[in-house]
Motif scaffolding. Structure first.
Motif, mmCIF file in Angstrom:
data_model
loop_
_atom_site.group_PDB
_atom_site.id
_atom_site.type_symbol
_atom_site.label_atom_id
_atom_site.label_comp_id
_atom_site.label_asym_id
_atom_site.label_seq_id
_atom_site.Cartn_x
_atom_site.Cartn_y
_atom_site.Cartn_z
ATOM 1 N N ASP A 143 30.429 -49.289 128.970
ATOM 2 C CA ASP A 143 30.581 -47.863 128.648
ATOM 3 C C ASP A 143 29.709 -47.437 127.471
ATOM 4 O OD1 ASP A 143 32.477 -47.547 130.649
ATOM 5 O OD2 ASP A 143 34.152 -47.971 129.307
ATOM 6 N N LEU A 144 28.862 -48.342 126.972
ATOM 7 C CA LEU A 144 28.096 -48.039 125.766
ATOM 8 C C LEU A 144 27.290 -46.748 125.911
ATOM 9 C CD1 LEU A 144 26.175 -50.398 123.441
ATOM 10 C CD2 LEU A 144 24.980 -48.444 124.378
ATOM 11 N N GLU A 145 26.554 -46.617 126.996
ATOM 12 C CA GLU A 145 25.678 -45.445 127.136
ATOM 13 C C GLU A 145 26.487 -44.153 127.130
ATOM 14 O OE1 GLU A 145 21.616 -44.035 129.142
ATOM 15 O OE2 GLU A 145 22.181 -46.102 128.798
ATOM 16 N N ALA A 146 27.566 -44.110 127.906
ATOM 17 C CA ALA A 146 28.370 -42.887 127.977
ATOM 18 C C ALA A 146 28.981 -42.544 126.624
ATOM 19 C CB ALA A 146 29.474 -43.054 129.020
ATOM 20 N N GLU A 147 29.473 -43.558 125.904
ATOM 21 C CA GLU A 147 30.101 -43.295 124.606
ATOM 22 C C GLU A 147 29.071 -42.819 123.586
ATOM 23 O OE1 GLU A 147 33.135 -43.066 123.896
ATOM 24 O OE2 GLU A 147 34.331 -44.381 125.173
ATOM 25 N N MET A 148 27.880 -43.392 123.600
ATOM 26 C CA MET A 148 26.878 -42.979 122.625
ATOM 27 C C MET A 148 26.335 -41.587 122.944
ATOM 28 S SD MET A 148 27.302 -45.523 120.763
ATOM 29 C CE MET A 148 26.239 -44.960 119.443
ATOM 30 N N VAL A 149 26.242 -41.242 124.210
ATOM 31 C CA VAL A 149 25.871 -39.867 124.579
ATOM 32 C C VAL A 149 26.919 -38.890 124.057
ATOM 33 C CG1 VAL A 149 25.638 -38.261 126.525
ATOM 34 C CG2 VAL A 149 24.463 -40.470 126.584
ATOM 35 N N ALA A 150 28.194 -39.250 124.217
ATOM 36 C CA ALA A 150 29.273 -38.381 123.744
ATOM 37 C C ALA A 150 29.226 -38.202 122.243
ATOM 38 C CB ALA A 150 30.627 -38.942 124.170
ATOM 39 N N LEU A 151 28.814 -39.238 121.517
ATOM 40 C CA LEU A 151 28.744 -39.151 120.060
ATOM 41 C C LEU A 151 27.606 -38.262 119.578
ATOM 42 C CD1 LEU A 151 29.558 -42.792 118.913
ATOM 43 C CD2 LEU A 151 30.930 -40.748 118.497
ATOM 44 N N MET A 152 26.706 -37.867 120.481
ATOM 45 C CA MET A 152 25.640 -36.930 120.121
ATOM 46 C C MET A 152 26.053 -35.479 120.351
ATOM 47 S SD MET A 152 22.010 -38.634 121.195
ATOM 48 C CE MET A 152 22.401 -38.867 122.935
ATOM 49 N N GLU A 153 27.173 -35.270 121.007
ATOM 50 C CA GLU A 153 27.622 -33.912 121.311
ATOM 51 C C GLU A 153 28.370 -33.303 120.128
ATOM 52 O OE1 GLU A 153 29.992 -34.488 124.767
ATOM 53 O OE2 GLU A 153 28.280 -34.967 126.068
ATOM 54 N N ARG A 154 28.466 -31.996 120.134
ATOM 55 C CA ARG A 154 29.228 -31.308 119.083
ATOM 56 C C ARG A 154 30.711 -31.460 119.354
ATOM 57 N NH1 ARG A 154 28.360 -25.077 118.868
ATOM 58 N NH2 ARG A 154 26.360 -25.640 117.941
ATOM 59 N N ALA A 155 31.457 -31.801 118.321
ATOM 60 C CA ALA A 155 32.902 -31.988 118.461
ATOM 61 C C ALA A 155 33.610 -30.641 118.500
ATOM 62 C CB ALA A 155 33.435 -32.817 117.302
ATOM 63 N N PRO A 156 34.718 -30.557 119.223
ATOM 64 C CA PRO A 156 35.519 -29.327 119.181
ATOM 65 C C PRO A 156 36.241 -29.212 117.840
ATOM 66 C CG PRO A 156 36.687 -31.014 120.407
ATOM 67 C CD PRO A 156 35.324 -31.590 120.089
ATOM 68 N N THR A 157 36.744 -28.029 117.560
ATOM 69 C CA THR A 157 37.563 -27.825 116.360
ATOM 70 C C THR A 157 39.031 -27.863 116.762
ATOM 71 O OG1 THR A 157 35.876 -26.468 115.297
ATOM 72 C CG2 THR A 157 38.120 -26.274 114.460
ATOM 73 N N ASP A 158 39.747 -28.829 116.215
ATOM 74 C CA ASP A 158 41.166 -28.981 116.515
ATOM 75 C C ASP A 158 41.999 -28.592 115.301
ATOM 76 O OD1 ASP A 158 40.481 -29.966 118.988
ATOM 77 O OD2 ASP A 158 40.714 -32.073 118.425
ATOM 78 N N LEU A 159 43.158 -28.044 115.579
ATOM 79 C CA LEU A 159 44.111 -27.671 114.547
ATOM 80 C C LEU A 159 45.416 -28.421 114.775
ATOM 81 C CD1 LEU A 159 43.669 -23.774 114.650
ATOM 82 C CD2 LEU A 159 42.422 -25.402 113.225
ATOM 83 N N ARG A 160 46.092 -28.749 113.697
ATOM 84 C CA ARG A 160 47.446 -29.298 113.788
ATOM 85 C C ARG A 160 48.424 -28.215 113.386
ATOM 86 N NH1 ARG A 160 50.963 -30.838 110.188
ATOM 87 N NH2 ARG A 160 49.408 -30.981 108.510
ATOM 88 N N VAL A 161 49.359 -27.941 114.264
ATOM 89 C CA VAL A 161 50.405 -26.968 113.945
ATOM 90 C C VAL A 161 51.419 -27.627 113.018
ATOM 91 C CG1 VAL A 161 52.235 -25.509 114.875
ATOM 92 C CG2 VAL A 161 50.093 -25.791 116.147
ATOM 93 N N ASN A 162 51.719 -26.958 111.931
ATOM 94 C CA ASN A 162 52.677 -27.459 110.948
ATOM 95 C C ASN A 162 54.085 -27.114 111.416
ATOM 96 O OD1 ASN A 162 54.128 -28.210 108.697
ATOM 97 N ND2 ASN A 162 53.409 -26.489 107.432
ATOM 98 N N LEU A 163 54.806 -28.119 111.907
ATOM 99 C CA LEU A 163 56.130 -27.872 112.468
ATOM 100 C C LEU A 163 57.146 -27.450 111.423
ATOM 101 C CD1 LEU A 163 56.399 -30.785 115.065
ATOM 102 C CD2 LEU A 163 55.491 -28.469 115.360
ATOM 103 N N LEU A 164 56.806 -27.578 110.144
ATOM 104 C CA LEU A 164 57.689 -27.056 109.098
ATOM 105 C C LEU A 164 57.638 -25.538 109.042
ATOM 106 C CD1 LEU A 164 56.851 -29.552 106.200
ATOM 107 C CD2 LEU A 164 58.859 -29.584 107.698
ATOM 108 N N LYS A 165 56.589 -24.948 109.627
ATOM 109 C CA LYS A 165 56.421 -23.497 109.567
ATOM 110 C C LYS A 165 56.584 -22.806 110.917
ATOM 111 C CE LYS A 165 55.355 -22.716 105.179
ATOM 112 N NZ LYS A 165 54.157 -21.995 104.724
ATOM 113 N N GLY A 166 56.489 -23.546 112.018
ATOM 114 C CA GLY A 166 56.618 -22.886 113.311
ATOM 115 C C GLY A 166 56.214 -23.794 114.459
ATOM 116 N N THR A 167 56.361 -23.297 115.677
ATOM 117 C CA THR A 167 56.057 -24.058 116.876
ATOM 118 C C THR A 167 54.588 -23.874 117.270
ATOM 119 O OG1 THR A 167 56.597 -22.208 118.346
ATOM 120 C CG2 THR A 167 58.407 -23.681 117.696
ATOM 121 N N ARG A 168 54.149 -24.698 118.227
ATOM 122 C CA ARG A 168 52.787 -24.558 118.719
ATOM 123 C C ARG A 168 52.597 -23.202 119.405
ATOM 124 N NH1 ARG A 168 49.740 -29.313 121.983
ATOM 125 N NH2 ARG A 168 51.531 -29.185 123.389
#
Length: 432
Positions: A143-168
């Motif tokens: 899987d080396l080639e596929a993984e290294m190609v993926a590492l050249m792509e732009r990553a998405p922006t992920d957020l973590r919802v703070n369950l102390l303040k509200g639901t997803r």
């Protein structure tokens, strides 16, 4: 800004990165703050060109026969962006704020430039240091080639919802009210993924502590590490405290998290974040980098052998985060990697002393390299016979989809298999 001026700005930024060896995001942000004449589209275009060069540096250098910031930027415009040789050369016309006209040797190199063919070395085509090839082969195999190609792509922006303040669901609605569209992350029960771009820190949902920026892989590392209400938890390498905040939410503000670090500046960022998140069970602790072998740990006289869980989010190469920091692949050296391995062994040994009988020691890296992951755990278990490794699957909640991770006791996440940054999580229990 004209297209030529954008190109020159990218060349200037790349030159600073090469000369100062500073992280690209810091240099790009510094340029943006100092360049008030640049509009949002200008900043985005300049940033995109800079990161395009950093992602494709090896193949561009091979195509051009040179690796100067000026030629690399021109090559990216011609070969990666698709403007062609003539289109790139037209931008270097010597006009005000644009690059100076190309010298004959530069023009000849650009006209002759062709991206490496399929028979070129993998490290050139896939843009990583050749000296790391054996490690990546060991990590990924076929899987080396596929993984290294993926590492050249732009990553998405992920957020973590703070369950102390509200639901997803509440967070999705709050973000939508600010014209930010999101979708649920595939694996994390707290995760949201942006569908476009947004200035997260300027959003009310962020200022109110409802969401934090955190890659889904990092969220999953916290999920499998686990922390129950009422536990005593030590985050030994807390940094800015992203994982401490996630664990605090898991604990429902009950119990205690001791967030520790050897860098006062990084640690100082945590408490304002905790206050915004409504977290009340975190305390910070500045610690010294090393302890004397066999001696008492002066930084933890109250916690030795008492922690229910010790999280060792170890300093590492950061190879798993190359999508976000493509310049990091070119700053890494064999000597720096070896220094990380030494530190990893030290913090594992230090963390083990704090774990109570029956408690957990959780080792996490954002590395894809076996020498920082499996080898470190094997070395630790060979020296600390009172610990046993637990299967990560036993810590995974029954009601959640299971990551498509490789078989083994440790959890290994990667862009191709899991759609996340690369992470490694090993869970060890101290025998009773």
């Amino acid at each position: 800004m004209t297209p030529g001026a954008r190109l020159q700005a990218a060349i200037d930024i790349l030159s600073t990165i090469a000369e100062m060896r500073h992280p690209a995001d810091r240099v790009v942000d510094g340029w943006a703050r100092a360049s008030r004449f640049a509009g949002s589209k200008d900043r985005a275009a300049v940033s995109e060109l800079v990161y395009s060069v950093l992602r494709h540096r090896a193949e561009l250098a091979a195509a051009l026969g040179a690796d100067t910031p000026r030629l690399l930027a021109l090559g990216a415009v011609a070969l990666i962006d698709g403007a062609g040789h003539a289109g790139a050369m037209a931008l270097a016309d010597g006009a005000r704020h644009a690059p100076a006209a190309l010298a004959p040797d530069e023009a000849a190199a650009l006209r002759a430039a062709v991206l490496p063919a399929a028979d070129a070395p993998a490290s050139v085509r896939l843009n990583y240091p050749e000296w790391l090839h054996a490690e990546f082969e060991r990590a990924f195999g076929g899987d080396l080639e596929a993984e290294m190609v993926a590492l050249m792509e732009r990553a998405p922006t992920d957020l973590r919802v703070n369950l102390l303040k509200g639901t997803r669901e509440a967070a999705m609605e709050a973000l939508a009210a600010e014209n930010v569209e999101t979708e649920s992350c595939p694996l994390s029960p707290w995760g949201l993924r942006l569908k476009g771009r947004a200035n997260i820190t300027g959003l009310k949902a962020f200022r109110d502590g409802l969401v934090e920026v955190q890659d889904e892989g990092s969220q999953l590392a916290c999920l499998v590490a686990g922390a129950a209400p009422g536990e005593q938890v030590v985050d030994l390498c807390a940094g800015g405290g992203g994982k401490s905040l996630a664990l605090a939410a898991l604990m429902g503000n009950r119990g205690q998290i001791h967030a520790c670090d050897t860098d006062r500046r990084r640690l100082a960022k945590l408490m304002p974040r905790a206050q915004r998140a409504g977290t009340r069970n975190i305390q910070t602790r500045f610690i010294k980098p090393h302890i004397l072998p066999g001696g008492a740990d002066a930084d933890f006289p109250d916690l030795e052998g008492k922690a229910d869980s010790v999280l060792v989010d170890a300093p590492c190469s950061g190879t798993g985060a190359w999508r976000r920091s493509p310049d990091a692949r070119w700053r890494l050296t064999p000597e720096l990697l070896e220094s990380y391995r030494v530190t990893q062994a030290e913090v594992l040994a230090r963390g083990a002393r704090l774990v109570r009988p029956g408690g957990r020691l959780v080792y996490v890296t954002c590395s894809l390299l076996p020498s920082e992951n499996e080898d470190r755990i094997a070395g630790f278990l060979g020296q600390c016979e009172d610990f046993v490794q637990l299967p990560w699957q036993a810590r995974w909640p029954d009601d959640l989809p299971v990551p498509h991770a490789p078989p083994g006791l440790a959890l290994r996440l990667s862009p191709v298999r899991c759609g996340t940054d690369g992470f490694f999580v090993a869970i060890m229990q101290r025998k009773t």
